[in-house]
Write a protein that holds these residues in place. Structure first.
Motif, PDB file in Angstrom:
ATOM      1  N   ALA A  89      -5.273   4.324 -17.225  1.00 44.17           N
ATOM      2  CA  ALA A  89      -5.592   3.938 -15.841  1.00 44.17           C
ATOM      3  C   ALA A  89      -4.476   3.466 -15.215  1.00 44.17           C
ATOM      4  CB  ALA A  89      -6.446   2.897 -16.075  1.00 44.17           C
ATOM      5  N   VAL A  90      -4.471   4.035 -14.005  1.00 45.15           N
ATOM      6  CA  VAL A  90      -3.449   3.538 -13.049  1.00 45.15           C
ATOM      7  C   VAL A  90      -4.093   2.405 -12.033  1.00 45.15           C
ATOM      8  CG1 VAL A  90      -1.914   4.043 -11.107  1.00 45.15           C
ATOM      9  CG2 VAL A  90      -1.760   5.420 -13.154  1.00 45.15           C
ATOM     10  N   PHE A  91      -3.465   1.221 -11.886  1.00 50.94           N
ATOM     11  CA  PHE A  91      -4.219   0.216 -11.039  1.00 50.94           C
ATOM     12  C   PHE A  91      -3.270  -0.069  -9.712  1.00 50.94           C
ATOM     13  CE2 PHE A  91      -7.677  -2.938 -11.064  1.00 50.94           C
ATOM     14  CZ  PHE A  91      -7.441  -3.625  -9.799  1.00 50.94           C
ATOM     15  N   SER A  92      -3.447   0.376  -8.481  1.00 52.25           N
ATOM     16  CA  SER A  92      -2.477  -0.097  -7.541  1.00 52.25           C
ATOM     17  C   SER A  92      -2.887  -1.287  -6.829  1.00 52.25           C
ATOM     18  CB  SER A  92      -2.477   1.503  -6.635  1.00 52.25           C
ATOM     19  OG  SER A  92      -1.951   1.183  -5.513  1.00 52.25           O
ATOM     20  N   PHE A  93      -2.029  -2.356  -6.636  1.00 51.62           N
ATOM     21  CA  PHE A  93      -2.158  -3.375  -5.885  1.00 51.62           C
ATOM     22  C   PHE A  93      -1.410  -2.818  -4.462  1.00 51.62           C
ATOM     23  CE2 PHE A  93      -1.593  -5.191 -10.104  1.00 51.62           C
ATOM     24  CZ  PHE A  93      -2.930  -5.555 -10.165  1.00 51.62           C
ATOM     25  N   ASN A  94      -1.998  -2.772  -3.169  1.00 48.42           N
ATOM     26  CA  ASN A  94      -1.510  -1.958  -2.176  1.00 48.42           C
ATOM     27  C   ASN A  94      -1.760  -2.573  -0.756  1.00 48.42           C
ATOM     28  OD1 ASN A  94      -4.019  -0.457  -0.908  1.00 48.42           O
ATOM     29  ND2 ASN A  94      -4.196  -0.542  -3.268  1.00 48.42           N
ATOM     30  N   THR A  95      -0.920  -2.398  -0.052  1.00 50.78           N
ATOM     31  CA  THR A  95      -1.044  -2.942   1.433  1.00 50.78           C
ATOM     32  C   THR A  95      -0.889  -1.590   2.275  1.00 50.78           C
ATOM     33  OG1 THR A  95       1.386  -3.496   1.414  1.00 50.78           O
ATOM     34  CG2 THR A  95      -0.104  -5.047   1.044  1.00 50.78           C
ATOM     35  N   GLY A  96      -0.921  -0.328   1.838  1.00 54.13           N
ATOM     36  CA  GLY A  96      -0.783   0.795   2.618  1.00 54.13           C
ATOM     37  C   GLY A  96      -0.518   1.956   1.707  1.00 54.13           C
ATOM     38  N   ASP A  97       0.082   2.933   2.642  1.00 51.10           N
ATOM     39  CA  ASP A  97       0.679   4.094   1.901  1.00 51.10           C
ATOM     40  C   ASP A  97       2.231   4.194   1.631  1.00 51.10           C
ATOM     41  OD1 ASP A  97      -0.372   6.602   0.960  1.00 51.10           O
ATOM     42  OD2 ASP A  97       0.364   7.586   2.597  1.00 51.10           O
ATOM     43  N   PRO A  98       2.738   4.713   0.671  1.00 52.79           N
ATOM     44  CA  PRO A  98       2.191   5.149  -0.555  1.00 52.79           C
ATOM     45  C   PRO A  98       1.441   4.176  -1.358  1.00 52.79           C
ATOM     46  CG  PRO A  98       4.423   5.078  -0.864  1.00 52.79           C
ATOM     47  CD  PRO A  98       4.285   4.681   0.378  1.00 52.79           C
ATOM     48  N   GLY A  99       0.061   4.677  -1.734  1.00 52.10           N
ATOM     49  CA  GLY A  99      -0.549   3.749  -2.634  1.00 52.10           C
ATOM     50  C   GLY A  99      -1.590   4.561  -3.181  1.00 52.10           C
ATOM     51  N   PRO A 100      -3.043   4.105  -3.190  1.00 51.13           N
ATOM     52  CA  PRO A 100      -4.154   4.900  -4.142  1.00 51.13           C
ATOM     53  C   PRO A 100      -4.151   6.301  -3.635  1.00 51.13           C
ATOM     54  CG  PRO A 100      -4.806   2.920  -3.271  1.00 51.13           C
ATOM     55  CD  PRO A 100      -3.564   2.866  -2.640  1.00 51.13           C
ATOM     56  N   THR A 101      -4.082   6.603  -2.467  1.00 51.54           N
ATOM     57  CA  THR A 101      -4.179   7.995  -1.911  1.00 51.54           C
ATOM     58  C   THR A 101      -3.247   8.928  -2.583  1.00 51.54           C
ATOM     59  OG1 THR A 101      -4.634   6.972   0.456  1.00 51.54           O
ATOM     60  CG2 THR A 101      -4.139   9.426   0.150  1.00 51.54           C
ATOM     61  N   ALA A 102      -1.895   8.434  -2.499  1.00 50.87           N
ATOM     62  CA  ALA A 102      -0.830   9.128  -3.277  1.00 50.87           C
ATOM     63  C   ALA A 102      -1.344   9.611  -4.669  1.00 50.87           C
ATOM     64  CB  ALA A 102       0.553   8.567  -3.216  1.00 50.87           C
TER      65      ALA A 102
ATOM     66  N   SER B 194      -7.756   0.362  -7.719  1.00 56.06           N
ATOM     67  CA  SER B 194      -6.984  -0.385  -6.616  1.00 56.06           C
ATOM     68  C   SER B 194      -7.438  -1.654  -6.084  1.00 56.06           C
ATOM     69  CB  SER B 194      -7.427   0.585  -5.302  1.00 56.06           C
ATOM     70  OG  SER B 194      -7.215  -0.106  -4.255  1.00 56.06           O
ATOM     71  N   ALA B 195      -6.587  -2.633  -5.880  1.00 53.82           N
ATOM     72  CA  ALA B 195      -6.784  -3.858  -4.999  1.00 53.82           C
ATOM     73  C   ALA B 195      -6.236  -3.685  -3.985  1.00 53.82           C
ATOM     74  CB  ALA B 195      -6.336  -4.908  -6.016  1.00 53.82           C
ATOM     75  N   CYS B 196      -6.923  -3.534  -2.763  1.00 56.93           N
ATOM     76  CA  CYS B 196      -6.485  -3.568  -1.298  1.00 56.93           C
ATOM     77  C   CYS B 196      -6.564  -4.914  -0.316  1.00 56.93           C
ATOM     78  CB  CYS B 196      -7.011  -2.040  -0.670  1.00 56.93           C
ATOM     79  SG  CYS B 196      -8.763  -2.433  -0.328  1.00 56.93           S
ATOM     80  N   THR B 197      -5.680  -4.510   0.842  1.00 60.28           N
ATOM     81  CA  THR B 197      -6.008  -5.612   1.713  1.00 60.28           C
ATOM     82  C   THR B 197      -7.475  -5.495   2.345  1.00 60.28           C
ATOM     83  OG1 THR B 197      -4.710  -4.221   3.420  1.00 60.28           O
ATOM     84  CG2 THR B 197      -3.660  -6.102   2.235  1.00 60.28           C
ATOM     85  N   SER B 198      -8.013  -6.289   2.963  1.00 58.89           N
ATOM     86  CA  SER B 198      -9.430  -6.028   3.689  1.00 58.89           C
ATOM     87  C   SER B 198      -9.407  -4.790   4.608  1.00 58.89           C
ATOM     88  CB  SER B 198      -9.946  -7.195   4.529  1.00 58.89           C
ATOM     89  OG  SER B 198      -9.988  -8.454   3.563  1.00 58.89           O
ATOM     90  N   VAL B 199      -8.284  -4.755   5.333  1.00 56.70           N
ATOM     91  CA  VAL B 199      -8.248  -3.610   6.498  1.00 56.70           C
ATOM     92  C   VAL B 199      -8.421  -2.271   5.763  1.00 56.70           C
ATOM     93  CG1 VAL B 199      -5.683  -3.312   6.565  1.00 56.70           C
ATOM     94  CG2 VAL B 199      -7.269  -3.049   8.549  1.00 56.70           C
ATOM     95  N   SER B 200      -7.867  -2.007   4.547  1.00 57.45           N
ATOM     96  CA  SER B 200      -8.146  -0.754   4.036  1.00 57.45           C
ATOM     97  C   SER B 200      -9.346  -0.570   3.100  1.00 57.45           C
ATOM     98  CB  SER B 200      -6.938  -0.849   2.788  1.00 57.45           C
ATOM     99  OG  SER B 200      -5.790  -0.878   3.433  1.00 57.45           O
ATOM    100  N   THR B 201     -10.072  -1.550   3.018  1.00 57.70           N
ATOM    101  CA  THR B 201     -11.538  -1.336   2.319  1.00 57.70           C
ATOM    102  C   THR B 201     -12.314  -0.267   2.418  1.00 57.70           C
ATOM    103  OG1 THR B 201     -11.289  -3.917   1.916  1.00 57.70           O
ATOM    104  CG2 THR B 201     -13.435  -2.615   1.269  1.00 57.70           C
ATOM    105  N   PRO B 202     -12.665  -0.024   3.770  1.00 59.13           N
ATOM    106  CA  PRO B 202     -13.258   0.902   4.228  1.00 59.13           C
ATOM    107  C   PRO B 202     -12.784   2.556   3.555  1.00 59.13           C
ATOM    108  CG  PRO B 202     -13.181  -0.078   6.059  1.00 59.13           C
ATOM    109  CD  PRO B 202     -12.096  -0.568   5.094  1.00 59.13           C
ATOM    110  N   THR B 203     -11.701   2.677   3.667  1.00 57.93           N
ATOM    111  CA  THR B 203     -10.950   3.951   3.004  1.00 57.93           C
ATOM    112  C   THR B 203     -11.179   3.899   1.400  1.00 57.93           C
ATOM    113  OG1 THR B 203      -9.148   3.689   4.806  1.00 57.93           O
ATOM    114  CG2 THR B 203      -8.767   5.283   2.998  1.00 57.93           C
ATOM    115  N   MET B 204     -11.043   2.787   0.709  1.00 53.74           N
ATOM    116  CA  MET B 204     -11.167   2.628  -0.571  1.00 53.74           C
ATOM    117  C   MET B 204     -12.556   3.144  -1.034  1.00 53.74           C
ATOM    118  SD  MET B 204      -8.155   2.509  -1.515  1.00 53.74           S
ATOM    119  CE  MET B 204      -6.879   2.605  -0.180  1.00 53.74           C
ATOM    120  N   THR B 205     -13.472   2.466  -0.312  1.00 50.65           N
ATOM    121  CA  THR B 205     -14.858   2.597  -0.431  1.00 50.65           C
ATOM    122  C   THR B 205     -15.278   4.167  -0.475  1.00 50.65           C
ATOM    123  OG1 THR B 205     -15.449   0.637   0.518  1.00 50.65           O
ATOM    124  CG2 THR B 205     -17.225   1.918   0.226  1.00 50.65           C
ATOM    125  N   ASN B 206     -14.648   4.803   0.258  1.00 52.83           N
ATOM    126  CA  ASN B 206     -14.792   6.289   0.726  1.00 52.83           C
ATOM    127  C   ASN B 206     -14.385   7.102  -0.696  1.00 52.83           C
ATOM    128  OD1 ASN B 206     -16.046   7.499   3.012  1.00 52.83           O
ATOM    129  ND2 ASN B 206     -13.990   6.786   3.848  1.00 52.83           N
TER     130      ASN B 206
END
Lengths: 207, 277
Positions: B173-186, B201-213
């Protein structure tokens, strides 16, 4: 030649990377890894160094000409020089305790402080701009209120329906819109990549 | 000035002071509000918890200091969980700032679990060109990592745990703690799409909708969205930390902003009504 050579290099390098994944050959793959992919890492590292030099040049000029806010540039150059030389001269470089102390108490605290100011700016901007002037603005206001309350502990404490309503709004409105945007961006990136590959887009040649 | 105009024109300094108090007071006097459940955060927690002992888990710090409040609690929970489960823990960073945080946050937890560097714990450092790294690491991880050295300049080949991981597919598994790109998308584009490596992933609130997708599409195995996701992970882990405490501050901050929104709109409708007369 100024245009043809960079365009040809871009096309050939791009095609090699694409072909590598279509016709799998360990020898060819190794060749690409050893020379082409590693050259990307080297050029990125060079770009970081150039970025640092450019930063010093821009801010050095601002200080020497006493432009507005020049003293901010002095702090920037001082901070840059301090961490740069500490990283080089200290035993253990950027992993040393002294470097970490400076880094934690300058860059990290500064960055966190600036980010936390967003809370005040967003609060103030929302108060001034969020008025139910139309049906659409009213719908935005109501949904924003539900999401803000539903995302926090207090929403669940008021009524369990708030987190459920927030999840419904996020799943059926927010997420599909983000998905649409992501698809649009992906198609745009694909088109941009193709334009770069075939030399139609020449922005990277500083044209 | 009529009362409704006053409601619409509250001095911003008053607003700042009220927000500051609403955020600061619960930090010193926690209220202990319940943490809302989060299905996607639970999926992330269960995925890592279910990996067998000896699994190779790569935690990647793709973040800047701005995400510290939301992402440090997530890092604390998952690094601790992995050590509890007997995983081999690998750290790295796609962001230069993340390189400092990986050691700063994970090393004390490794020490508490008596983890031995090089045997069940490694810090692979920062890679300057993420796309080149991910591409090369698909077949040769060691060469892709700054020509075979770790964060501290040691040769990777000196450490026994590195024999377990020689290419991307060796990670469970790869677990990304991220605040933007490069991050889980990459990570999804480069390692999940081509090598099938599970990404979390663990992201900031603002990225949550993208990660939910990504989660809904099956590209992410789970995600911790902002402070709320981290707080729920803390409650699953049974160790309440700074995220749970921070939820009280966040809750009151949101309530204060909503109250000001309501006041502003009462003033707006009252002024419209008065002007209509």
């Amino acid at each position: 030649m100024r245009r043809t050579l960079p365009a040809a290099i871009t096309l050939i390098a791009g095609l090699i990377v694409i072909i590598k994944d279509i016709f799998i050959s360990p020898g060819f793959n190794q060749l690409v890894q050893d020379y082409l992919v590693r050259s990307v890492a080297l050029s990125s590292a060079t770009a970081v160094a150039l970025g640092g030099l450019s930063l010093l040049r821009v801010h050095g000029r601002r200080v020497s000409r006493r432009r507005e806010g020049w003293y901010n540039s002095v702090i920037l150059i001082g901070g840059f020089a301090l961490l740069f030389f500490l990283g080089i001269l200290l035993d253990g470089g950027h992993n040393s305790d002294t470097y970490q102390w400076f880094y934690q108490n300058t860059a990290v605290t500064g960055s966190s402080t600036v980010f936390s100011l967003l809370c005040f700016y967003i609060g103030s901007a929302a108060y001034r701009a969020f008025r139910a002037r139309s049906v659409e603005a009213g719908a935005l206001l109501v949904s924003a209120t539900i999401v803000m309350l539903g995302a926090t502990s207090i929403g669940a404490a008021i009524t369990p329906m708030l987190p459920e309503a927030k999840t419904w709004i996020m799943d059926y409105f927010n997420t599909p819109v983000i998905r649409g945007v992501a698809l649009g961006v992906s198609l745009g990136s694909f088109a941009q990549g193709a334009r770069n590959l075939f030399g139609i887009e020449r922005g990277y040649m500083a044209e | 000035m009529p009362w409704y105009r006053r409601l619409m024109l509250i001095d911003r300094r008053i607003l700042y002071v009220v927000i500051a108090l609403s955020v600061a007071i619960p930090m010193f006097n926690p209220i202990g509000l319940p943490v809302p459940s989060d299905v996607i955060a639970e999926a992330a927690y269960n995925y890592i918890a279910d990996l067998p002992a000896g699994s190779n888990v790569l935690y990647t710090y793709d973040l800047s200091a701005s995400g510290m409040t939301e992402l440090k609690p997530a890092s604390d929970v998952f690094i601790d969980l992995s050590f509890q489960k007997g995983h081999n823990v690998f750290l790295m960073a796609l962001w230069a700032e993340g390189n400092n945080f990986s050691a700063l946050w994970a090393d004390p937890i490794a020490e508490a679990h008596d983890a031995v560097y090089g045997e069940n714990f490694m810090n692979l450092g920062y890679v300057v060109s993420y796309s080149a790294f991910m591409e090369q690491a698909r077949t040769d991880l060691h060469a892709a990592l700054n020509a075979g050295i770790d964060k501290y300049g040691n040769r990777l080949s000196e450490f026994p745990v590195m024999k377990n991981v020689t290419k991307a597919k060796d990670f469970d598994a790869v677990f990304s703690f991220n605040t933007g790109d490069p991050g889980p998308t990459a990570w999804i584009q480069q390692w999940n799409a081509t090598e099938g490596v599970p990404i979390l992933s663990a992201c900031t609130s603002v990225s949550t909708p993208t990660m939910t997708n990504y989660y809904q599409a099956g590209l992410l195995k789970g995600n911790l969205g902002g402070l709320a996701g981290a707080a729920y992970a803390e409650s699953l882990h049974g160790e309440l930390g700074s995220a749970t405490g921070g939820m009280d501050s966040q809750s009151l901050g949101h309530v204060v902003i909503i109250l000001f929104l309501v006041l502003g709109n009462i003033g707006y409708f009252a002024s419209k009504s008065a002007e209509g007369k």
